[in-house]
Motif scaffolding. Sequence first.
Motif, short mmCIF file in Angstrom:
data_model
loop_
_atom_site.label_atom_id
_atom_site.label_comp_id
_atom_site.label_asym_id
_atom_site.label_seq_id
_atom_site.Cartn_x
_atom_site.Cartn_y
_atom_site.Cartn_z
N LYS A 83 -2.91 -5.81 -5.92
CA LYS A 83 -1.66 -5.16 -5.55
C LYS A 83 -0.48 -5.97 -6.09
CE LYS A 83 -3.19 -1.74 -2.85
NZ LYS A 83 -3.44 -1.92 -1.41
N ALA A 84 -0.62 -7.29 -6.05
CA ALA A 84 0.43 -8.15 -6.58
C ALA A 84 0.60 -7.89 -8.08
CB ALA A 84 0.08 -9.61 -6.33
N GLU A 85 -0.52 -7.82 -8.76
CA GLU A 85 -0.50 -7.51 -10.21
C GLU A 85 0.18 -6.18 -10.49
OE1 GLU A 85 -4.27 -7.34 -12.53
OE2 GLU A 85 -4.70 -9.23 -11.46
N TYR B 226 4.95 -9.04 -0.98
CA TYR B 226 3.79 -9.90 -0.88
C TYR B 226 2.63 -9.04 -0.41
CZ TYR B 226 0.16 -12.86 0.84
OH TYR B 226 -1.08 -13.40 1.06
N ASP B 227 1.51 -9.18 -1.12
CA ASP B 227 0.30 -8.49 -0.67
C ASP B 227 -0.87 -9.46 -0.76
OD1 ASP B 227 -0.48 -5.16 -0.42
OD2 ASP B 227 -2.11 -6.63 -0.59
N ILE B 228 -1.72 -9.42 0.24
CA ILE B 228 -2.88 -10.33 0.32
C ILE B 228 -3.85 -10.07 -0.82
CG2 ILE B 228 -4.34 -8.87 1.80
CD1 ILE B 228 -4.79 -11.36 3.56
N GLY C 260 0.85 -1.20 0.00
CA GLY C 260 0.00 0.00 0.00
C GLY C 260 0.87 1.24 0.00
N GLY C 261 0.38 2.27 0.68
CA GLY C 261 1.11 3.55 0.71
C GLY C 261 2.53 3.43 1.22
N MET C 262 2.68 2.98 2.46
CA MET C 262 4.02 2.91 3.03
C MET C 262 4.81 1.75 2.44
SD MET C 262 4.90 5.50 4.71
CE MET C 262 6.49 4.94 5.34
N ALA D 166 6.24 -10.46 -7.22
CA ALA D 166 5.24 -10.61 -6.16
C ALA D 166 5.21 -12.07 -5.74
CB ALA D 166 3.86 -10.16 -6.65
N TYR D 167 5.50 -12.29 -4.46
CA TYR D 167 5.40 -13.66 -3.93
C TYR D 167 3.93 -14.08 -3.93
CZ TYR D 167 10.28 -13.68 -2.34
OH TYR D 167 11.63 -13.67 -2.29
N ALA D 168 3.71 -15.40 -4.12
CA ALA D 168 2.33 -15.90 -4.21
C ALA D 168 1.66 -15.99 -2.85
CB ALA D 168 2.32 -17.27 -4.89
#
Lengths: 345, 345
Positions: free
Chosen positions: A38-40, A32-34, A10-12, A49-51
């Motif tokens: 964001k991963a895309e 990594y993002d849930i 996200g932002g930070m 991007a880790y899965a």
Amino acid sequence: MKNLVVIGYGGMGGWHVQHALKSDVVKLLGIYDIDPKKAELAESRGIHAYASFEEVLADTAVDMVTVAIPNDQHKPVVIRALEAGKNVLCEKPVTLSSEDLQDMIDAANKAGKIFSVHQNRRWDVDTLAMKKLYETGEIGEIFNIESRVHGSRGIPSDWRGMKQYGGGMIYDWGIHLIDQILQIVPSKIDTVFCRLDHITNDEVDDGFKLELMFENGCRAYIELGTYNFIPLPRFYMQGMKGTALITDWRENCKVVKCKAWHESDVMPVETAAGLTKTMAPRDSITVDEYECERPVSDVHDYYRNFVKAIDGIEPQLVTHEQMMLDMKVMEAAFKSAELGQVIKF
Amino acid sequence: MKNLVVIGYGGMGGWHVQHALKSDVVKLLGIYDIDPKKAELAESRGIHAYASFEEVLADTAVDMVTVAIPNDQHKPVVIRALEAGKNVLCEKPVTLSSEDLQDMIDAANKAGKIFSVHQNRRWDVDTLAMKKLYETGEIGEIFNIESRVHGSRGIPSDWRGMKQYGGGMIYDWGIHLIDQILQIVPSKIDTVFCRLDHITNDEVDDGFKLELMFENGCRAYIELGTYNFIPLPRFYMQGMKGTALITDWRENCKVVKCKAWHESDVMPVETAAGLTKTMAPRDSITVDEYECERPVSDVHDYYRNFVKAIDGIEPQLVTHEQMMLDMKVMEAAFKSAELGQVIKF
């Protein structure tokens, strides 16, 4: 160079990624993002991007993770990362209670890994200017410091407005402003008094007023506002030899020092509805006025120190003890606001 | 025209004399001062000096006396004057306790004479500007008002620095600043919290910080400092539609009103050590900025009203009830400071 994965894009998280791409001490392995979107987004920017979080933890190449996700999620993610043998840099506030923080510190100690929180605003030049004035005694012994940050956009409409995610301005900005004051004043806290604002948000505080009285006699007042269409000055400091002011972080620190206390003739000044001698302005010959030199600061020293701490070359700058103290002050602030009372710290 | 004698020919006594010499409603018969040098000084200026207080009281030509002597002496002098059938205008603070004030009010009621206190700073244009903003709702419902008066000369070295004469800044300036706030906010006080300064004087307060929380939800913060080499703004007011600021009493009230809350794109702002979206400044297109018209004010209306009150034409502007409320707030402030606690009013 240490291999880094940023958890949360996200932002930070984005700030940490940008920083890492230019860093002289860390190499970004990915994020990594849930949220798959964001991963895309990261992939579209050429960032791996880790899965899954598990995949990050299982990657033995990863030396450290930076955790930049909503506040209520810090604890489980940090502890799992530590248990997996990763060093952990966590965004602020590190978590939502001192009990939770103790569990995280215990996990770090057990794992023998570095665990610290990103108190990046220790590098704010306004704070450094105040700290220098406090330490050098240039305006004498300091008895009052006021730290204000005033915006007028209300509270962000994302998770920062929601209690369940650890929203509210004490957690979002208070943690910085408290940590800054504790960096400036080297004394134990005696009492805490706090008022919370609920101007545009009933669920969480959208501003606060916090008074800390220290055992050495210094008073610190911290105010965060999100409904101030005219901002008051960022920092105000009173010492036995003068006063210092920083209008906002773009401006230098202005100092007015008293060089001659007594004047032969104080003429009363006529105000709209009466005379005043007490409040008559000073002659310029009795004071020195000047601007302080702007402190040099590089927030990336935080990462440099973190990496040296991993290597055992330097102690970590943001210590577990400091993290705990920040947390306990926030807890005391919430308690004081709830009781509407000054509380002994 | 009413015939006036001014009791006490010091700073404020001199002000009353000067005023009376130009007044359209009172005629100055003379002064009385316990100090023969002050009497001589008056005579040298062509002003009759009564030989004793008894002589003033015995003079049937005297309609009213203005009492401008040290605070601890107000009570006996006021009561004796009332008992002698004089109307009494007393300098502020009217006395040092609500019990004493009640005795004075009882004496006035028994004598059927006008007894009021010189709350001249109700006519300060800064206060009138704030009162108008509060009343018109121009910046919406008001939830916070801050009133500051900052000097840097310490406390005066006369009786104002001594406890036995009713010295200290709560009595000297607090009485004005409290009375002004109570004129602006038409609500009952819920709680009082006060910190006293002792920077250059241990015996009496040489400054204070006073928070009043009102039942209508408004907060007022009053601060008086005598060791502020850089003054903070005189008045700051926050409403639901904007913010108002008065830098000092010579300046007009500046208003920033919000005219469009939502903006399509808030760009995060890079500060010295981090990003902020919450604190990003507003675009000028989302706000209206302007200066308020300066209120018209004539402090001599106080005397005009007093004389009309003697004649039964107008009720007195500064009422017994208001005088008592001001006094009780000061007492609550002292008590709060002593306990270091918020107290229920």
